[in-house]
Design a protein around this motif. Structure first.
Motif, PDB file in Angstrom:
ATOM      1  N   ILE A  40     -18.473  39.188 -45.614  1.00  0.00           N
ATOM      2  CA  ILE A  40     -17.964  38.624 -44.357  1.00  0.00           C
ATOM      3  C   ILE A  40     -18.507  37.209 -44.236  1.00  0.00           C
ATOM      4  N   GLY A  41     -17.591  36.242 -44.195  1.00  0.00           N
ATOM      5  CA  GLY A  41     -17.999  34.843 -44.085  1.00  0.00           C
ATOM      6  C   GLY A  41     -17.533  34.039 -45.279  1.00  0.00           C
ATOM      7  N   SER A  42     -16.814  32.937 -45.028  1.00  0.00           N
ATOM      8  CA  SER A  42     -16.317  32.103 -46.137  1.00  0.00           C
ATOM      9  C   SER A  42     -16.907  30.703 -46.093  1.00  0.00           C
ATOM     10  N   LEU A  66     -13.724  38.195 -46.223  1.00  0.00           N
ATOM     11  CA  LEU A  66     -13.079  38.145 -44.907  1.00  0.00           C
ATOM     12  C   LEU A  66     -13.628  36.983 -44.112  1.00  0.00           C
ATOM     13  N   ASP A  67     -12.777  36.358 -43.318  1.00  0.00           N
ATOM     14  CA  ASP A  67     -13.290  35.385 -42.350  1.00  0.00           C
ATOM     15  C   ASP A  67     -12.448  35.449 -41.073  1.00  0.00           C
ATOM     16  N   ALA A  68     -13.130  35.254 -39.955  1.00  0.00           N
ATOM     17  CA  ALA A  68     -12.450  35.305 -38.658  1.00  0.00           C
ATOM     18  C   ALA A  68     -11.473  34.148 -38.503  1.00  0.00           C
ATOM     19  N   ARG A  69     -11.793  33.038 -39.168  1.00  0.00           N
ATOM     20  CA  ARG A  69     -10.964  31.838 -38.993  1.00  0.00           C
ATOM     21  C   ARG A  69     -10.480  31.353 -40.357  1.00  0.00           C
ATOM     22  N   VAL A 216      -8.711  37.818 -50.814  1.00  0.00           N
ATOM     23  CA  VAL A 216      -9.236  36.939 -49.760  1.00  0.00           C
ATOM     24  C   VAL A 216      -8.419  37.151 -48.491  1.00  0.00           C
ATOM     25  N   GLN A 217      -9.073  37.379 -47.382  1.00  0.00           N
ATOM     26  CA  GLN A 217      -8.369  37.628 -46.114  1.00  0.00           C
ATOM     27  C   GLN A 217      -8.939  36.717 -45.033  1.00  0.00           C
ATOM     28  N   MET A 218      -8.239  35.592 -44.817  1.00  0.00           N
ATOM     29  CA  MET A 218      -8.688  34.662 -43.771  1.00  0.00           C
ATOM     30  C   MET A 218      -8.080  35.087 -42.427  1.00  0.00           C
ATOM     31  N   THR A 219      -8.542  34.421 -41.369  1.00  0.00           N
ATOM     32  CA  THR A 219      -8.132  34.728 -39.973  1.00  0.00           C
ATOM     33  C   THR A 219      -8.068  36.226 -39.708  1.00  0.00           C
ATOM     34  N   THR A 220      -9.170  36.873 -40.075  1.00  0.00           N
ATOM     35  CA  THR A 220      -9.308  38.319 -39.894  1.00  0.00           C
ATOM     36  C   THR A 220     -10.690  38.615 -39.305  1.00  0.00           C
ATOM     37  N   THR A 236     -14.406  47.275 -39.375  1.00  0.00           N
ATOM     38  CA  THR A 236     -13.258  47.251 -38.464  1.00  0.00           C
ATOM     39  C   THR A 236     -12.859  45.804 -38.204  1.00  0.00           C
ATOM     40  N   THR A 237     -11.589  45.519 -38.453  1.00  0.00           N
ATOM     41  CA  THR A 237     -11.098  44.150 -38.247  1.00  0.00           C
ATOM     42  C   THR A 237      -9.912  44.182 -37.288  1.00  0.00           C
ATOM     43  N   SER A 238      -9.449  42.995 -36.943  1.00  0.00           N
ATOM     44  CA  SER A 238      -8.264  42.889 -36.089  1.00  0.00           C
ATOM     45  C   SER A 238      -7.024  43.453 -36.783  1.00  0.00           C
ATOM     46  N   ARG A 239      -7.109  43.687 -38.104  1.00  0.00           N
ATOM     47  CA  ARG A 239      -5.935  44.109 -38.876  1.00  0.00           C
ATOM     48  C   ARG A 239      -6.158  45.448 -39.579  1.00  0.00           C
ATOM     49  N   GLY A 240      -7.074  46.238 -39.070  1.00  0.00           N
ATOM     50  CA  GLY A 240      -7.310  47.547 -39.661  1.00  0.00           C
ATOM     51  C   GLY A 240      -8.733  47.679 -40.190  1.00  0.00           C
ATOM     52  N   VAL A 241      -8.974  48.825 -40.838  1.00  0.00           N
ATOM     53  CA  VAL A 241     -10.335  49.118 -41.309  1.00  0.00           C
ATOM     54  C   VAL A 241     -10.376  49.011 -42.833  1.00  0.00           C
ATOM     55  N   LEU A 242     -11.410  48.326 -43.315  1.00  0.00           N
ATOM     56  CA  LEU A 242     -11.646  48.203 -44.753  1.00  0.00           C
ATOM     57  C   LEU A 242     -12.903  48.995 -45.077  1.00  0.00           C
ATOM     58  N   LYS A 243     -12.843  49.831 -46.128  1.00  0.00           N
ATOM     59  CA  LYS A 243     -14.052  50.551 -46.543  1.00  0.00           C
ATOM     60  C   LYS A 243     -14.646  49.871 -47.776  1.00  0.00           C
TER      61      LYS A 243
END
Ligand SMILES: Cc1cc2nc3c(=O)[nH]c(=O)nc-3n(C[C@H](O)[C@H](O)[C@H](O)COP(=O)(O)OP(=O)(O)OC[C@H]3O[C@@H](n4cnc5c(N)ncnc54)[C@H](O)[C@@H]3O)c2cc1C
Length: 449
Positions: A40-42, A66-69, A216-220, A236-243
């Protein structure tokens, strides 16, 4: 209580003015359901950890970043752009760490600068990376002499941390540093770079090298993390759950949003920086970076001349320090400081530097950015206390680029070999003070109460 999460629509910085084609990258339209390692964090911490995970692996693992932005839009995309440790930071640690501890710290930072250079060269990153010297300049006599006394005692005892430090001759201070009214100046090793270009191009190399393994999943935004009964991490993300079997927190200032035990341990601190452009070219070109301390007890300004003759300069704390809510425990980089605060940069180069009086230098951009500060001033590196499958590198205060390149390499090894800080610290020369631990969390929490 407000949730600590990167805010949407941050203001842009000079460094972010040329967005990378991957700034909004989503390798797949859907979030993958699972992976071996999630990061988590780019920013520099997240991408360099990914880089070393792949570099060290015999069999490349499945990794999700993953990154939120957008890519690298946190502190790494809005900082001062130099990697160094100030002489006053080293000298100030003598009472706590002793000269041997400070020797270790200095050696570590010098190794980090070498690491930055090596990665940029190995990967042919076009990021204006230059090995330079940096001046620490004091404009107050007392500040200057206190620092010199500590330095002299260690120098006479032959301590390593003094070896690559040069004191400018007192009679030539202004001539050599170009800073009006300089009372003392020391030169230290440093590296200047365009951090956003370094990080985004490094990710680009990984994406082309590991198309099947890296997702890579940005804005998540990640809103919660929990550990399931089988030890897997549920993200848990805005777009579902990643294990993910293993999870790395490269979340710096925002860490407490996902790990509440880091509340008051890594505190979001809002800073300000600017880009200044001379309308009349100034020669000779400023070839050092700077930290300038105007008054005792005041945070230093930092200044990084760009190869094109423009200047990135940040700090200006004297203008907003008294307005505590505007910077302390504040993670809003979607707004700027008010115009009176920002006015600090108007005429800055003309005011502070000899030879710039007729430069017609103007402020081209001002921005804010969020640091992750720790009460003891050091980052938290290692396995998250009490969580076997989670790792952290965060809390880099105002100088993360002097620590991240090597700590990221060390965290990559911990993740790959299921080990912890003690296992890697010697190999990477990481000072013990960086180790995260239950005891350090408790201490930090108590100190801030
Ligand atoms: C104004 C300013 C000037 C600075 N100057 C310098 C300097 O000259 N030299 C230096 O060495 N250091 C400097 N620093 C500090 C340096 O920028 C940081 O230490 C370093 O960039 C930290 O890198 P990072 O990757 O840990 O954090 P960041 O670059 O902040 O990356 C963290 C990432 O995590 C993401 N994230 C966080 N929480 C979540 C979540 N819940 N879900 C999804 N994503 C999340 C964020 O969106 C962000 O992209 C400065 C900082 C600022 C703000």
């Amino acid at each position: 209580m407000k949730q600590i999460l990167p805010v949407p629509s941050p203001v842009t910085s000079y460094w972010l003015s040329q967005p990378h084609k991957f700034s909004n990258l989503r390798s797949t339209t859907e979030l993958p359901a699972e992976c071996e390692i999630a990061i988590i964090g780019s920013g520099m911490a997240g991408i360099m950890t990914a880089y070393h995970i792949f570099n060290q692996a015999k069999q490349p693992p499945k990794v999700v970043i993953l990154d939120a932005r957008e890519l690298c839009s946190g502190a790494t995309g809005r900082n001062g752009g130099h990697s160094k440790i100030k002489l006053s930071t080293l000298a100030g640690q003598i009472p706590k760490l002793g000269p041997d501890g400070v020797d270790e710290l200095q050696a570590f930072v010098q190794g980090v600068i070498a690491n930055l250079k090596q990665v940029a060269e190995d990967e042919e990153l076009d990021c204006e990376l230059e090995i330079r010297r940096s001046f620490d300049v004091q404009l107050d006599d007392n500040d200057a002499s206190a620092l010199k006394d500590i330095y002299q005692a260690s120098r006479k005892a032959g301590h390593y941390w003094t070896k690559d430090v040069g004191f400018v001759l007192p009679e030539y201070l202004e001539q050599v540093t170009s800073i009006k009214g300089a009372k003392a100046a020391e030169s230290v090793p440093c590296c200047s770079l365009w951090p956003y270009k370094f990080v985004t191009q490094l990710l680009e190399r990984l994406v082309s090298r590991y198309p099947e393994q890296l997702n890579v999943q940005m804005t998540t935004p990640v809103t919660a993390v929990s550990v399931l009964a089988d030890g897997t991490n549920a993200i848990t993300t805005s777009r579902g759950v990643l294990k993910a079997k293993k999870l790395v927190f490269a979340t710096n200032a925002y860490t407490a949003g996902l790990l509440p035990q880091f509340k008051d341990v890594i505190v979001p601190i809002r800073g300000m920086a600017s880009h200044i452009v001379p309308r009349v070219p100034v020669h000779p070109h400023l070839s050092h970076t700077y930290n300038i301390t105007f008054k005792p007890g005041q945070a230093a300004d930092y200044l990084n001349p760009r190869p094109d003759g423009s200047i990135v300069v940040g700090g200006g704390g004297s203008r907003f320090k008294s307005d505590r809510p505007s910077w302390f425990d504040n993670f809003d980089d979607s707004t700027r400081f008010n115009s009176e605060v920002e006015g600090y940069w108007n005429g800055y180069m003309q005011r502070v530097f000899l030879g710039w009086e007729n430069s017609e230098a103007e402020v081209e951009k001002v921005w804010t950015g969020i640091m992750g500060n720790t009460p003891d001033g050091w980052p938290h590196i290692g396995r998250v206390p009490g969580r076997d499958s989670q790792y952290i590198l965060a809390g880099f205060n105002g100088g993360g680029m002097a620590f991240i390149p090597t700590t990221a390499k060390a965290v990559a090894k911990m993740v790959a070999e299921d080990s912890d800080f003690d296992y890697v610290k010697r190999e990477f020369g990481i000072p013990e003070i960086f180790a995260t631990s239950t005891e350090r969390l408790r201490q930090a929490f108590t100190e801030t109460k």
